[in-house]
Design a protein around this motif. Structure first.
Motif, short mmCIF file in Angstrom:
data_model
loop_
_atom_site.label_atom_id
_atom_site.label_comp_id
_atom_site.label_asym_id
_atom_site.label_seq_id
_atom_site.Cartn_x
_atom_site.Cartn_y
_atom_site.Cartn_z
N ALA A 177 -4.76 -0.17 7.47
CA ALA A 177 -3.67 -1.16 7.38
C ALA A 177 -2.47 -0.72 8.21
O ALA A 177 -1.79 -1.55 8.82
N TYR A 178 -2.21 0.58 8.24
CA TYR A 178 -1.08 1.08 9.03
C TYR A 178 -1.37 1.00 10.53
O TYR A 178 -0.46 0.73 11.33
N THR A 183 -0.71 4.47 -1.61
CA THR A 183 -0.95 5.67 -0.80
C THR A 183 -0.28 6.89 -1.40
O THR A 183 -0.86 7.99 -1.44
N GLY A 230 -4.55 -6.55 5.67
CA GLY A 230 -4.68 -5.18 5.19
C GLY A 230 -5.79 -5.03 4.17
O GLY A 230 -6.56 -4.06 4.20
N LEU A 274 0.80 -1.22 0.00
CA LEU A 274 0.00 0.00 0.00
C LEU A 274 0.83 1.27 0.00
O LEU A 274 0.28 2.37 -0.11
N ILE A 316 -9.26 -2.61 4.28
CA ILE A 316 -9.49 -1.51 3.34
C ILE A 316 -10.50 -1.88 2.26
O ILE A 316 -10.80 -1.07 1.37
N PRO A 325 -6.68 -1.44 -5.48
CA PRO A 325 -5.73 -1.72 -4.39
C PRO A 325 -5.95 -3.06 -3.71
O PRO A 325 -4.99 -3.74 -3.34
N SER A 326 -7.21 -3.46 -3.55
CA SER A 326 -7.48 -4.75 -2.92
C SER A 326 -6.97 -5.90 -3.78
O SER A 326 -6.49 -6.91 -3.26
N ASP A 363 -10.66 3.40 4.47
CA ASP A 363 -9.43 4.17 4.50
C ASP A 363 -8.21 3.25 4.54
O ASP A 363 -8.14 2.32 5.36
N THR A 364 -7.23 3.49 3.66
CA THR A 364 -6.01 2.68 3.66
C THR A 364 -5.21 2.84 4.96
O THR A 364 -4.36 2.00 5.27
#
Length: 410
Positions: free
Chosen positions: A170-171, A39, A157, A35, A161, A251-252, A166-167
């Motif tokens: 994952a963080y 991002t 992750g 990501l 998401i 992204p997924s 919101d990505t």
């Protein structure tokens, strides 16, 4: 002091203090890896800039490699692992809250630095307490546990998401796993044999420059092979998400492809270590580089999710059969009593390669061809295999059965 077989701890006793916290730590890294570029692109970066931001992770490791060796030598492996976990929490939180590319870059650098300290501390500890003829299994298991974490991380992750969430989720997962890793290390007992611990604590600590000067012949020969392996492996972390982004995947889907590759990767760590212990390091090192190089070249000819996934699995296979090879070669050549310092320099070579791989891909993209950058890294896989064939037998008695026989081990 090299542990004798009777004083060597088993892999099972390594689970609480080494393998479990490593798994937790790497889950957070795995969640963030696919990501970073996504991002960065979401905040306005183009593909070349996104590749550069992703390259800051291994750059952070490079900046911390030599200090990591000094920290582990001075404070011990356990304290280094705990401290790096705490700092990793700050890095992950920075990524979750980053409002622009500069802050993202700072967060990626910080996480990379903590990963360097954490990895070196684990490697140094296992090198000291595991017998050389069981070393590859111990270190490939360490690499395998990291791969399991990198496998779980992207799926976790992706779940957080999925559906447009919101990505940053994952963080935040990385914040939690880093905290859990620190807690596990704190409560886990010390399992090293008392004589090994006493020898480690009593060993004199020479400056890094003195260690580098003495072992420069190793670093300027075998170090080249280490650099090339790091480059191929580092590029692997970047080429998959960049290529899927180039093809327009969600992204997924990118996280899914990354996870599929990791699934193949993580299945091979123990067989790889067993082969290295029984037949020698070259039996897995050379095939690993050749397979990965060919897979990267093949990736440039894919244009669908199915074809990308197939190539990703092949790439994961190539990386998996080489699980633990760099750590094992470092342990084979590290001098007793100065392992942490030596391994800090060793990791500087491997992490420099990890940084250069994505940078080559980024340069190719900036010149107008992502495929050219990926293909160049594929060709370097063959060069890495040649360097391994040339230099490993010179410096490691465990290169193959012939070198062991000459050293009187078999």
């Amino acid at each position: 002091m090299t542990p004798t077989p009777e004083h060597t701890t088993s892999l099972r006793t390594m689970i609480p203090g080494v393998y479990l916290p490593s798994l937790l730590f790497e889950i957070g890294i795995g969640a963030m890896l696919p990501l970073i570029a996504v991002t960065a692109i979401g905040l306005g970066a183009d593909l070349a800039t996104a590749a550069l931001v992703a390259a800051l992770l291994p750059i952070g490791q490079i900046l911390a490699d030599v200090p990591a060796g000094m920290l582990a030598a001075r404070f011990g492996d356990r304290k280094a692992m705990i401290g790096s976990s705490i700092v990793a929490m700050a890095g992950m939180a920075t990524l979750a809250l980053a409002p622009n590319l500069i802050v993202i870059g700072a967060g990626v650098l910080l996480v990379g630095a903590t990963n360097s300290v954490y990895t070196l501390a684990r490697q140094s500890y296992l090198t000291e307490v595991i017998h050389p003829l069981r070393r590859a299994r111990a270190l490939s298991t360490l690499g395998g546990v990291a791969r399991i974490g990198l496998f779980i991380g992207p799926f976790a992750g992706a779940a957080l998401i999925h559906g447009g969430a919101d990505t940053a989720n994952a963080y935040w997962l990385g914040v939690g796993t880093s905290l859990a890793a620190a807690i596990v290390v704190i409560v886990a007992p010390e399992v090293a044999h008392e004589r090994t611990v006493a020898a480690r604590d009593a060993a004199p600590r020479r400056p890094m420059r003195a260690v580098l000067r003495e072992y420069l012949p190793v670093f300027r020969t075998l170090g080249v092979a280490v650099l090339l392996i790091g480059a191929v492996r580092g590029a692997r972390q970047t080429v998959l998400p960049l290529w899927t982004e180039h093809l327009g995947f969600e992204p997924s889907a990118t996280a899914l492809v990354f996870g599929i590759s990791g699934a193949i990767d993580m299945l091979l760590f123990y067989p790889a270590g067993k082969v290295m212990d029984r037949y020698g390091r070259l039996w897995v090192a050379i095939p690993s580089m050749l397979v990965m190089g060919a897979a990267m070249i093949a990736l440039t000819f894919t244009d669908s999710l199915v074809s990308v996934s197939i190539v990703a699995m092949i790439m994961g296979f190539g990386n998996g059969i080489g699980s633990g090879i760099l750590m094992t070669l470092g342990a084979d050549t590290a001098p007793p009593g100065e392992r942490a310092q030596y391994l800090g320099i060793w990791r500087l070579f491997s992490d420099s390669g990890s940084a250069s791989g994505p940078l080559v891909v980024s340069a190719g993209t900036a010149l107008g061809s992502l495929a050219a950058g990926i293909g160049t890294m594929g060709a370097l896989g063959a060069v890495a295999a040649l360097a391994l064939w040339r230099w490993v037998p010179r410096w490691s008695v465990h290169a193959n059965r012939t070198t062991r026989r000459r050293a009187g081990i078999l």
